[in-house]
Write a protein that holds these residues in place. Structure first.
Motif, PDB file in Angstrom:
ATOM      1  N   ASN A  29      11.901  64.433  51.024  1.00 48.58           N
ATOM      2  CA  ASN A  29      12.828  65.343  50.353  1.00 48.58           C
ATOM      3  C   ASN A  29      13.628  66.209  51.338  1.00 48.58           C
ATOM      4  N   SER A  30      13.421  66.015  52.628  1.00 49.38           N
ATOM      5  CA  SER A  30      14.250  66.662  53.652  1.00 49.38           C
ATOM      6  C   SER A  30      14.114  65.847  54.925  1.00 49.38           C
ATOM      7  N   LEU A  31      14.741  64.677  54.914  1.00 47.73           N
ATOM      8  CA  LEU A  31      14.530  63.688  55.976  1.00 47.73           C
ATOM      9  C   LEU A  31      15.742  63.626  56.898  1.00 47.73           C
ATOM     10  N   GLU A  32      15.480  63.778  58.198  1.00 50.76           N
ATOM     11  CA  GLU A  32      16.526  63.572  59.191  1.00 50.76           C
ATOM     12  C   GLU A  32      16.418  62.144  59.704  1.00 50.76           C
ATOM     13  N   PHE A  33      17.521  61.399  59.650  1.00 47.98           N
ATOM     14  CA  PHE A  33      17.471  59.976  59.986  1.00 47.98           C
ATOM     15  C   PHE A  33      18.852  59.490  60.412  1.00 47.98           C
ATOM     16  N   SER A  34      18.886  58.307  61.007  1.00 44.51           N
ATOM     17  CA  SER A  34      20.148  57.620  61.272  1.00 44.51           C
ATOM     18  C   SER A  34      19.989  56.156  60.916  1.00 44.51           C
ATOM     19  N   ARG A  35      20.984  55.616  60.232  1.00 45.06           N
ATOM     20  CA  ARG A  35      20.992  54.204  59.864  1.00 45.06           C
ATOM     21  C   ARG A  35      21.726  53.403  60.930  1.00 45.06           C
ATOM     22  N   ASN A  36      21.197  52.243  61.230  1.00 42.70           N
ATOM     23  CA  ASN A  36      21.791  51.374  62.233  1.00 42.70           C
ATOM     24  C   ASN A  36      21.925  49.973  61.648  1.00 42.70           C
ATOM     25  N   GLY A  37      23.173  49.537  61.450  1.00 41.53           N
ATOM     26  CA  GLY A  37      23.409  48.220  60.884  1.00 41.53           C
ATOM     27  C   GLY A  37      23.414  48.247  59.369  1.00 41.53           C
ATOM     28  N   TYR A  38      23.021  47.142  58.770  1.00 45.07           N
ATOM     29  CA  TYR A  38      23.137  46.921  57.329  1.00 45.07           C
ATOM     30  C   TYR A  38      21.912  47.479  56.607  1.00 45.07           C
ATOM     31  N   VAL A  39      21.960  48.773  56.316  1.00 46.27           N
ATOM     32  CA  VAL A  39      20.931  49.463  55.535  1.00 46.27           C
ATOM     33  C   VAL A  39      21.654  50.310  54.503  1.00 46.27           C
ATOM     34  N   VAL A  40      21.247  50.183  53.236  1.00 46.33           N
ATOM     35  CA  VAL A  40      21.950  50.852  52.145  1.00 46.33           C
ATOM     36  C   VAL A  40      21.027  51.895  51.501  1.00 46.33           C
ATOM     37  N   ILE A  41      21.583  53.073  51.211  1.00 45.71           N
ATOM     38  CA  ILE A  41      20.859  54.074  50.429  1.00 45.71           C
ATOM     39  C   ILE A  41      21.259  53.907  48.964  1.00 45.71           C
ATOM     40  N   GLU A  42      20.260  53.710  48.091  1.00 43.37           N
ATOM     41  CA  GLU A  42      20.523  53.512  46.671  1.00 43.37           C
ATOM     42  C   GLU A  42      19.618  54.409  45.846  1.00 43.37           C
ATOM     43  N   ASN A  43      19.993  54.589  44.593  1.00 43.99           N
ATOM     44  CA  ASN A  43      19.094  55.232  43.644  1.00 43.99           C
ATOM     45  C   ASN A  43      17.944  54.286  43.323  1.00 43.99           C
ATOM     46  N   LYS A  44      16.748  54.832  43.290  1.00 48.24           N
ATOM     47  CA  LYS A  44      15.581  53.995  43.027  1.00 48.24           C
ATOM     48  C   LYS A  44      15.633  53.355  41.644  1.00 48.24           C
ATOM     49  N   GLU A  45      16.356  53.975  40.712  1.00 46.61           N
ATOM     50  CA  GLU A  45      16.433  53.447  39.350  1.00 46.61           C
ATOM     51  C   GLU A  45      17.104  52.076  39.306  1.00 46.61           C
ATOM     52  N   THR A  46      17.840  51.702  40.371  1.00 46.95           N
ATOM     53  CA  THR A  46      18.486  50.392  40.374  1.00 46.95           C
ATOM     54  C   THR A  46      17.491  49.265  40.596  1.00 46.95           C
ATOM     55  N   SER A  47      16.253  49.599  41.027  1.00 41.88           N
ATOM     56  CA  SER A  47      15.229  48.567  41.213  1.00 41.88           C
ATOM     57  C   SER A  47      14.482  48.354  39.895  1.00 41.88           C
ATOM     58  N   ARG A  48      13.879  47.198  39.772  1.00 39.79           N
ATOM     59  CA  ARG A  48      13.107  46.899  38.572  1.00 39.79           C
ATOM     60  C   ARG A  48      11.890  47.792  38.529  1.00 39.79           C
ATOM     61  N   LYS A  49      11.664  48.509  37.446  1.00 37.77           N
ATOM     62  CA  LYS A  49      10.545  49.446  37.357  1.00 37.77           C
ATOM     63  C   LYS A  49       9.296  48.700  36.954  1.00 37.77           C
ATOM     64  N   ALA A  50       8.428  48.543  37.917  1.00 32.26           N
ATOM     65  CA  ALA A  50       7.143  47.862  37.655  1.00 32.26           C
ATOM     66  C   ALA A  50       6.149  48.357  38.666  1.00 32.26           C
ATOM     67  N   GLY A  51       4.885  48.245  38.356  1.00 32.37           N
ATOM     68  CA  GLY A  51       3.840  48.638  39.302  1.00 32.37           C
ATOM     69  C   GLY A  51       3.811  50.151  39.463  1.00 32.37           C
ATOM     70  N   ASN A  52       3.214  50.590  40.570  1.00 33.06           N
ATOM     71  CA  ASN A  52       3.099  52.027  40.848  1.00 33.06           C
ATOM     72  C   ASN A  52       4.380  52.526  41.482  1.00 33.06           C
ATOM     73  N   GLY A  53       4.736  53.783  41.202  1.00 31.07           N
ATOM     74  CA  GLY A  53       5.881  54.407  41.829  1.00 31.07           C
ATOM     75  C   GLY A  53       7.088  54.441  40.965  1.00 31.07           C
TER      76      GLY A  53
END
Length: 233
Positions: free
Chosen positions: A209-233
């Motif tokens: 919830n307060s992450l410092e980071f850098s993306r390198n290459g083909y990495v996408v930030i998405e809303n988790k709701e776009t994934s199929r909701k199954a299992g834990n999490g």
């Protein structure tokens, strides 16, 4: 002139992609869409202290059956300072200062969110892995040691040198979310809370919830709701 302007725009776009940023990633995920030996995310820890204990928790979603790195921390003295490595379904390795412990018979699945927590305590050397709230047997690694030196922490790749030397066949393909790291061993109660989405103290080394980071290459930030909701999490 137009060609020069286009070149500057491309260079500026690349700078933005690689520049470090801090975000509240609650409800979001990193998507690693393709195999590669380049695409990755560098995480910046809140502290550079000496570590005598570690807990790392994350959630992973993938359909890859081959081995892949879930969390790679290297130190100047060793590439596998603290590594969570999935060998295949139900089988994981945790490395501390280059030495590994193997964990078998863990209950995970493809194409669902799997919660993974790894702990290590230097005083006893005991390491343990929790997958979807189920604990592994405890294994001993590097008792009496410590993680010393400025860590390089990478998602999406496994470091075979300090900050680099990636291998495509060890790369992560899928989605990662809720990555936290603490400089102490979480209790079983806290790990259970994390697994099932309860409120816990965010990591004091890395916090989603307060992450410092850098993306390198083909990495996408998405809303988790776009994934199929199954299992834990």
């Amino acid at each position: 002139m137009i060609r020069e302007m286009k070149g500057l725009v491309v260079l500026f776009s690349l700078f933005l992609l690689n520049a470090a940023e801090r975000q509240d990633l609650s409800g979001k995920m990193f998507t690693f869409p393709v195999e590669s030996n380049t695409h990755h995310v560098v995480l910046s820890p809140e502290t550079n202290k000496i570590f005598f204990a570690v807990t790392v928790c994350l959630r992973a979603f993938s359909d890859i059956s081959r081995a892949q790195s879930l969390f790679s921390l290297s130190l100047p003295s060793t590439d596998n300072g603290f590594l969570i490595y999935k060998q295949k379904q139900g089988a994981y390795s945790v490395y501390v200062l280059g030495q590994s412990a193997e964990f078998w018979g863990l209950q995970d699945e493809s194409n669902v969110w799997n919660s993974v927590c790894a702990t290590w305590d230097a005083s006893t050397g005991l390491a343990q892995l929790w997958v979807n709230g189920i604990p592994s047997s405890r294994k001993g690694i590097k008792a009496g040691s410590s993680l010393t030196g400025a860590p390089k922490i990478i998602l999406g790749q496994e470091q075979d040198s300090y900050g680099g030397k990636f291998d495509t066949v060890q790369s992560f393909v899928g989605m990662l979310t809720d990555v936290h790291m603490w400089d102490f061993v979480l209790s079983p109660h806290q790990i259970t809370y994390y697994t099932y989405g309860g409120m816990i103290q965010p990591g004091n080394v890395l916090k989603w919830n307060s992450l410092e980071f850098s993306r390198n290459g083909y990495v996408v930030i998405e809303n988790k709701e776009t994934s199929r909701k199954a299992g834990n999490g």
